[in-house]
Design an enzyme around this catalytic site. Structure first.
Site, PDB file in Angstrom:
ATOM      1  N   CYS A 130       0.817  -1.230   0.000  1.00 46.37           N
ATOM      2  CA  CYS A 130       0.000   0.000   0.000  1.00 46.37           C
ATOM      3  C   CYS A 130       0.848   1.277   0.000  1.00 46.37           C
ATOM      4  O   CYS A 130       0.458   2.282  -0.603  1.00 46.37           O
ATOM      5  CB  CYS A 130      -0.973  -0.014   1.174  1.00 46.37           C
ATOM      6  SG  CYS A 130      -0.330  -0.778   2.660  1.00 46.37           S
ATOM      7  N   HIS A 154      -2.381   6.448   4.091  1.00 43.73           N
ATOM      8  CA  HIS A 154      -0.977   6.348   4.498  1.00 43.73           C
ATOM      9  C   HIS A 154      -0.232   7.623   4.064  1.00 43.73           C
ATOM     10  O   HIS A 154      -0.313   8.037   2.898  1.00 43.73           O
ATOM     11  CB  HIS A 154      -0.299   5.159   3.825  1.00 43.73           C
ATOM     12  CG  HIS A 154      -0.752   3.815   4.337  1.00 43.73           C
ATOM     13  ND1 HIS A 154      -1.564   3.641   5.421  1.00 43.73           N
ATOM     14  CD2 HIS A 154      -0.454   2.562   3.886  1.00 43.73           C
ATOM     15  CE1 HIS A 154      -1.763   2.342   5.625  1.00 43.73           C
ATOM     16  NE2 HIS A 154      -1.105   1.665   4.703  1.00 43.73           N
TER      17      HIS A 154
HETATM   18  N1  LIG Z   1      -5.556  -3.404   4.427  1.00 44.15           N
HETATM   19  C1  LIG Z   1      -4.771  -2.753   3.546  1.00 44.15           C
HETATM   20  O1  LIG Z   1      -4.678  -1.503   3.534  1.00 44.15           O
HETATM   21  C2  LIG Z   1      -3.976  -3.522   2.528  1.00 44.15           C
HETATM   22  C3  LIG Z   1      -3.312  -2.796   1.540  1.00 44.15           C
HETATM   23  C4  LIG Z   1      -2.576  -3.475   0.571  1.00 44.15           C
HETATM   24  C5  LIG Z   1      -2.509  -4.844   0.618  1.00 44.15           C
HETATM   25  N2  LIG Z   1      -3.143  -5.543   1.587  1.00 44.15           N
HETATM   26  C6  LIG Z   1      -3.025  -6.998   1.565  1.00 44.15           C
HETATM   27  O2  LIG Z   1      -4.302  -7.565   1.213  1.00 44.15           O
HETATM   28  C7  LIG Z   1      -4.449  -8.839   1.871  1.00 44.15           C
HETATM   29  C8  LIG Z   1      -5.738  -8.820   2.681  1.00 44.15           C
HETATM   30  O3  LIG Z   1      -5.649  -7.807   3.680  1.00 44.15           O
HETATM   31  P1  LIG Z   1      -6.893  -7.360   4.577  1.00 44.15           P
HETATM   32  O4  LIG Z   1      -6.443  -6.124   5.232  1.00 44.15           O
HETATM   33  O5  LIG Z   1      -8.131  -7.358   3.764  1.00 44.15           O
HETATM   34  O6  LIG Z   1      -6.974  -8.586   5.642  1.00 44.15           O
HETATM   35  P2  LIG Z   1      -8.180  -9.037   6.571  1.00 44.15           P
HETATM   36  O7  LIG Z   1      -9.105  -7.909   6.834  1.00 44.15           O
HETATM   37  O8  LIG Z   1      -7.555  -9.742   7.720  1.00 44.15           O
HETATM   38  O9  LIG Z   1      -8.989 -10.118   5.669  1.00 44.15           O
HETATM   39  C9  LIG Z   1      -8.457 -11.391   5.398  1.00 44.15           C
HETATM   40  C10 LIG Z   1      -9.387 -12.189   4.464  1.00 44.15           C
HETATM   41  O10 LIG Z   1      -8.783 -13.475   4.223  1.00 44.15           O
HETATM   42  C11 LIG Z   1      -9.715 -14.504   4.586  1.00 44.15           C
HETATM   43  N3  LIG Z   1      -8.992 -15.666   5.119  1.00 44.15           N
HETATM   44  C12 LIG Z   1      -8.408 -15.791   6.345  1.00 44.15           C
HETATM   45  N4  LIG Z   1      -7.865 -17.020   6.475  1.00 44.15           N
HETATM   46  C13 LIG Z   1      -8.113 -17.675   5.297  1.00 44.15           C
HETATM   47  C14 LIG Z   1      -7.805 -18.974   4.815  1.00 44.15           C
HETATM   48  N5  LIG Z   1      -7.130 -19.869   5.571  1.00 44.15           N
HETATM   49  N6  LIG Z   1      -8.210 -19.331   3.573  1.00 44.15           N
HETATM   50  C15 LIG Z   1      -8.894 -18.425   2.791  1.00 44.15           C
HETATM   51  N7  LIG Z   1      -9.217 -17.172   3.196  1.00 44.15           N
HETATM   52  C16 LIG Z   1      -8.821 -16.809   4.443  1.00 44.15           C
HETATM   53  C17 LIG Z   1     -10.618 -13.876   5.626  1.00 44.15           C
HETATM   54  O11 LIG Z   1     -11.841 -14.616   5.667  1.00 44.15           O
HETATM   55  P3  LIG Z   1     -12.690 -14.897   7.034  1.00 44.15           P
HETATM   56  O12 LIG Z   1     -13.557 -13.688   7.248  1.00 44.15           O
HETATM   57  O13 LIG Z   1     -13.486 -16.115   6.678  1.00 44.15           O
HETATM   58  O14 LIG Z   1     -11.705 -15.131   8.124  1.00 44.15           O
HETATM   59  C18 LIG Z   1     -10.777 -12.479   5.040  1.00 44.15           C
HETATM   60  O15 LIG Z   1     -11.716 -12.516   3.993  1.00 44.15           O
HETATM   61  C19 LIG Z   1      -3.179  -9.030   2.707  1.00 44.15           C
HETATM   62  O16 LIG Z   1      -2.235  -9.771   1.965  1.00 44.15           O
HETATM   63  C20 LIG Z   1      -2.680  -7.614   2.910  1.00 44.15           C
HETATM   64  O17 LIG Z   1      -1.288  -7.560   3.140  1.00 44.15           O
HETATM   65  C21 LIG Z   1      -3.881  -4.914   2.540  1.00 44.15           C
END
Ligand SMILES: NC(=O)c1ccc[n+]([C@@H]2O[C@H](COP(=O)([O-])OP(=O)(O)OC[C@H]3O[C@@H](n4cnc5c(N)ncnc54)[C@H](OP(=O)(O)O)[C@@H]3O)[C@@H](O)[C@H]2O)c1
Length: 374
Positions: free
Chosen positions: A153, A246
């Site tokens: 990000c 950010h």
């Molecule tokens: N947040 C940001 O600003 C941002 C920016 C750039 C990149 N990212 C990247 O994007 C990705 C997601 O980030 P996020 O912030 O959205 O995370 P998050 O809010 O923790 O969401 C994680 C997602 O993954 C699912 N999940 C968890 N365990 C799993 C498994 N074993 N198999 C399949 N799905 C699973 C969760 O489903 P359940 O609800 O069923 O647990 C949820 O849908 C990460 O790699 C992060 O580094 C995030």
């Protein structure tokens, strides 16, 4: 134009929710399939997801059933050929190749494959030409599928501010100190007792990602590899009590001297996607990718993160630096430009380049999915 069916992996998370928000009324894509963890599979979306965005959860999405997070088991033709992925990197490492091998275009937010040599790491305004790398991927050759990634990000906003400077003046080295919003840690993310009234001067692997990903983004495509940009980058990454957006404080040494006006002009003139799509902009592309905020106390997350519908990088406070040449501040929305919006823009560019058309791949992809079902 008929909208293309798309799926979202990790649909219940912070980035997954942004995907739903951005794709719900998208002119080219239609949400047809949602999946999250095994805990959520089989549930209605509104039972499994704690919706955290400030627009209502669309009723049609709320009623959708979350599917198992694997390509196998879907009736032929039901699995969308375009999968937006918002998974933690360890899970992405395991799941994304399965979808690519099943013939899907996987457009990923995770860090799992960003630095893999034949996987494009792309910000359309910065290095659209790197998308050609996907043609070298084994999944592409076998079944038509592939993985394309967007960067960390912070790397997205930073690379947008750096690209016009790299093109006009060259970059020798830079120092970056970030102030990153809590939504960047996903949901529930950082405990409120840890972050309220506080700054946490550590985000696991973040400094390394920012340093190496900027090198690939600003690097040069040489055959089927990217030669990393030879600039030196030192990053300090901090988590701060901001909801979204950010902020990055940058000091930079350029290869060739540049005046204040020349730098402002480089940002103002930066329009690499203008007219790329038959004279029309891609649906999610901001009119002005790098906006300069001239007020002395801007950019600020609360006031500036939604510029360009959350897709612009806002820069400000350009001034001389006592150590290097110049210093300035960059701000970008971490879950829109820094994540879901970046992936949607990548998909729009892939569509425009004809890389979401499977005519020549249909037969082999179908064979592969059928084989996986046996
Ligand atoms: N947040 C940001 O600003 C941002 C920016 C750039 C990149 N990212 C990247 O994007 C990705 C997601 O980030 P996020 O912030 O959205 O995370 P998050 O809010 O923790 O969401 C994680 C997602 O993954 C699912 N999940 C968890 N365990 C799993 C498994 N074993 N198999 C399949 N799905 C699973 C969760 O489903 P359940 O609800 O069923 O647990 C949820 O849908 C990460 O790699 C992060 O580094 C995030």
């Amino acid at each position: 134009m008929e909208r293309r069916r798309v799926g979202i992996l990790g649909a219940t998370g912070m980035v997954g929710q942004r995907f739903i928000q951005l794709l719900h009324h998208h002119p080219w894509f239609e949400i047809a399939w949602l999946a999250a963890s095994d805990r959520s599979a089989g549930k209605r979306f509104d039972e499994a997801c704690r919706w955290k965005l400030d627009t209502p959860l669309p009723a049609g999405i709320a009623a959708m059933t979350l599917m198992p997070n694997v390509p196998e088991g879907m009736p032929s033709g039901e699995l969308p050929k375009i999968i937006f992925a918002a998974l933690d990197s360890a899970i992405a490492y395991e799941l994304e190749p399965k979808f690519a091998a099943a013939g899907c275009a996987v457009i990923s937010n995770s860090s799992a494959f960003r630095m893999t040599a034949d996987v494009p790491l792309v910000v359309p305004e910065v290095n659209a030409d790197h998308l050609e790398l996907l043609e070298s991927q084994v999944w592409r050759k076998d079944a038509g599928g592939y993985i394309v990634t967007n960067p960390n990000c912070c790397a997205i906003g930073l690379s947008m501010a750096l690209a016009p400077l790299a093109q006009r003046f060259g970059i020798e080295s830079l120092f970056v100190s970030t102030m990153q919003a809590v939504s960047g840690a996903g949901y529930p993310g950082v405990a409120s007792l840890d972050i309220l009234g506080n700054v946490i001067p550590f985000i696991q692997n973040e400094e390394e990602k920012l340093q190496e990903e900027c090198g690939k983004l600003l690097g040069t495509l040489v055959g089927d590899r990217v030669a990393l940009a030879p600039m030196k980058l030192s990053a300090h990454c901090n988590r701060v009590a901001v909801e979204d957006g950010h902020t990055e404080c940058v000091s930079i040494k350029l290869k060739r001297p540049a005046t204040y006006e020349q730098i402002l002009n480089a940002w103002a003139d930066f329009q690499p996607l203008a007219g790329i799509h038959e004279g029309k902009p891609l649906p999610s592309a901001p009119d002005q990718p790098v906006e300069y905020a001239g007020e002395m106390d801007r950019p600020q997350p609360r006031l500036d993160r939604m510029r360009g519908n959350g897709m612009a990088a806002t820069v400000g406070r350009l001034r001389p630096c006592n150590l290097l040449d110049w210093k300035f501040v960059v701000l970008s929305h971490n879950t829109i430009r820094g994540a879901a919006g970046a992936a949607v823009l990548n998909a729009e560019l892939l569509a425009m380049l004809g890389k979401l058309d499977w005519k020549k791949w249909t037969a082999s992809a179908h064979k592969h999915v059928t084989a996986a079902l046996v």
